[in-house]
Design a protein around this motif. Structure first.
Motif, short mmCIF file in Angstrom:
data_model
loop_
_atom_site.label_atom_id
_atom_site.label_comp_id
_atom_site.label_asym_id
_atom_site.label_seq_id
_atom_site.Cartn_x
_atom_site.Cartn_y
_atom_site.Cartn_z
N SER A 179 0.81 -1.21 0.00
CA SER A 179 0.00 0.00 0.00
C SER A 179 0.85 1.26 0.00
O SER A 179 0.38 2.32 -0.44
CB SER A 179 -0.92 0.00 1.22
OG SER A 179 -0.16 -0.16 2.41
N TYR A 180 2.11 1.16 0.50
CA TYR A 180 2.94 2.37 0.52
C TYR A 180 4.42 2.14 0.26
O TYR A 180 5.19 3.09 0.19
CB TYR A 180 2.77 3.12 1.84
CG TYR A 180 3.32 2.42 3.06
CD1 TYR A 180 4.60 2.68 3.52
CD2 TYR A 180 2.55 1.50 3.76
CE1 TYR A 180 5.11 2.05 4.64
CE2 TYR A 180 3.04 0.87 4.89
CZ TYR A 180 4.32 1.15 5.33
OH TYR A 180 4.81 0.51 6.45
N ARG A 196 -1.00 1.67 -6.41
CA ARG A 196 -1.18 0.47 -5.59
C ARG A 196 -1.54 -0.73 -6.45
O ARG A 196 -1.07 -1.84 -6.20
CB ARG A 196 -2.25 0.72 -4.52
CG ARG A 196 -1.87 1.80 -3.52
CD ARG A 196 -2.71 1.73 -2.25
NE ARG A 196 -4.13 1.86 -2.51
CZ ARG A 196 -4.78 3.01 -2.62
NH1 ARG A 196 -4.12 4.15 -2.50
NH2 ARG A 196 -6.09 3.03 -2.84
N THR A 200 0.93 -3.93 -6.88
CA THR A 200 0.47 -5.29 -6.55
C THR A 200 0.69 -6.24 -7.72
O THR A 200 1.13 -7.38 -7.52
CB THR A 200 -1.02 -5.25 -6.17
OG1 THR A 200 -1.21 -4.37 -5.06
CG2 THR A 200 -1.51 -6.65 -5.79
#
Length: 519
Positions: A179-180, A196, A200
């Protein structure tokens, strides 16, 4: 006890736990000078702490020591092979073909691991019957060479030359939320939903490549060189410690498990006196000096003509002097304010107070040394961690960036960036502030590295530092079995509720119909 005596006392206490010098093996096979500089600095630091050190690498160190012992096992021929790899530099750095570039990089690393284990200088060493108290291996997609720790029955210590990243995180079970935290070092800092999603997908693609290509190839290498090789996944997760060439002041703040210790800056040494010609050149630069070096991976002499001419014209317009690391004797069109050198003592130059700007490719060594000495940067990132380092430096506002592949790589753009950095005081002020953060530590980076290596040796691998996550299969680590169970349970519950409501509704309708018939 004074704050200044505390580090000395801690080091003394750490030495008390080791009554004799330890025997430590370092394995740094990647044939790039910057990687060797880091590996050699670490192993020499351990030797200077009184230990008996052996280093396997493509380069040889013939320097002297005040304490301890240092011996080389040289991987002859590796440096020459790297020169051939440089001929394919454009493919390795082609943003249009990221998968092909990564497969080629993985192939290079697999070849390096295989050649290391089969090298004529290494085979007799493996059969020598020597004993070691710890084995330090650079974690750089070279999983097969971790077998040195298994072979010598010693704790495995990993060294990561670029700080926390997907290679080291996976090996020691360090959480790295997508996420970060960018999965690839050249991916932008995660800010948006699109980032994001792409992050992924990149993670999934690389995990598939690891499990179906990279890891099986490493297993093949082990089986080829050893009659009874260890289980690959046990070897992969066998690290007692991970030393990271990073520090929170110049890198993104991320989670670190107890086995991970940041020692960024450990390779930086106190400045030495410069050669007389350089000392005079810097001392007499009343308007300051711009230092320009593209490191060891990209040489200035290989710059395309258009980029080279843009740099020449931009530097020629400056009132400052320019030191240019140039690998040949002559630079056509060399401006009067530019001084050339095939090699410069970079750390000592950056330490000089008249050096006011560093133009660099943005490798972590250069970035660290620039912050250490408080010099702002113009970063020309080329590949790998350089893009990530450049983004972080811009985020903290002590640098500006001009990517190597930028279509606007022109005299006008370079001149604008140089003038902004040279005349806007915020960049110098910010880098000096970050430098103070970088220096503010309870131990020096080398003292911390020595302490933790000795700690692992004292405590026979320090297994208590390992997190349980390294022993979990991937589906349990990510709770996929739990998520599947909860999803199936939720679907079944909804389905059963639907059937119950439907049955209740049907029964109610039947009851109403029967009442109507009776009436």
């Amino acid at each position: 006890m004074s704050s200044r005596s505390l580090p000395i006392a801690l080091i003394f206490v750490s030495f008390l736990g080791i009554t004799q010098c330890a025997r430590i093996l370092g394995v740094f096979p990647f044939p790039v000078k910057s990687h060797y500089i880091l590996g050699n600095a670490l192993m020499r630091g351990l030797a200077e702490a009184g230990h008996d050190v052996t280093m396997i690498s493509p380069f040889e160190d013939t320097g002297t020591l005040s304490r301890g012992t240092y011996s080389n096992i040289v991987l002859t021929g590796f440096s020459e092979r790297y020169e051939e790899i440089l001929k394919h530099f454009d493919l390795l750095n082609d943003p249009r073909r990221p998968i092909s570039a990564q497969i080629m990089f993985q192939h290079i690393q697999l070849m390096t691991s295989n050649a290391t284990l089969g090298h004529p200088n290494v085979i007799p060493f493996l059969n020598s019957g020597e004993k070691f108290d710890a084995v330090i291996v650079e974690q750089f997609v070279n999983e097969a060479v971790k077998v040195f720790a298994y072979h010598f029955q010693a704790p495995l210590i990993l060294f990561c030359s670029v700080g926390p990243n997907n290679w080291i995180n996976s090996a020691v079970g360090n959480p790295s939320p997508l996420s970060y935290i960018p999965y690839l070092m050249d991916y932008p800092i995660i800010k948006s939903f699109t980032h994001r999603v792409v992050n992924t997908l990149i993670y999934i693609a690389y995990q598939l490549m690891n499990y179906f290509y990279v890891f099986p190839k490493n297993e093949d290498i082990l089986r080829y060189h050893f009659a009874d090789p260890p289980n690959f996944y046990e070897l992969y997760h066998n690290a007692s410690l991970a030393l990271l060439n990073s520090h929170g002041s110049i890198s993104q703040a991320v989670p670190l498990v107890p086995t991970m210790k940041e020692i960024g800056g450990f390779h930086v040494k106190p400045p030495k006196k410069l050669p007389k010609d350089l000392q005079d050149y810097l001392d007499n630069a009343k308007d300051g000096v711009v230092y320009f070096s593209l490191g060891s991976s990209l040489r200035s002499k290989d710059l395309p003509l258009k980029k080279l001419e843009a740099l020449l014209r931009s530097f020629g317009k400056l009132k400052q002097k320019v030191l240019w690391k140039w690998e040949e004797d002559i630079l056509p069109g060399q401006p009067a304010n530019v001084k050339l050198g095939k090699w410069f003592p970079q750390q000592d130059i950056l330490a000089h107070p008249n050096v006011i700007l560093f133009v660099t490719q943005g490798g972590l060594l250069s970035n660290t040394e620039s912050v250490y000495h408080g010099v702002p940067m113009l970063v020309i990132p080329v590949y790998g961690d350089q893009h990530h380092n450049a983004r972080l430096a811009m985020k903290y506002e002590y640098s500006l960036t001009l990517p190597y592949k930028d279509p606007e790589f022109s005299e006008e753009k370079i001149s604008y960036l140089l003038n902004e950095l040279l005349h806007n005081p915020k960049y110098s002020e910010n880098v000096k502030r970050i430098s103070r953060l970088f220096h503010d530590r309870p131990l020096s980076p080398m003292e911390e590295a020595v302490y933790w290596v000795e700690y692992v040796i004292r405590h026979k691998g320090a297994l208590h530092l390992r997190v349980a996550g390294v022993d979990l299969p991937w589906y349990r680590y990510f709770l996929l079995d739990v998520i599947l169970f909860l999803a199936v349970t939720a679907v079944l519950s909804i389905f059963l509720l639907y059937l119950g409501l439907r049955y209740s509704f049907v029964r109610r309708r039947q009851s109403q119909n029967e009442k109507m018939k009776k009436n």
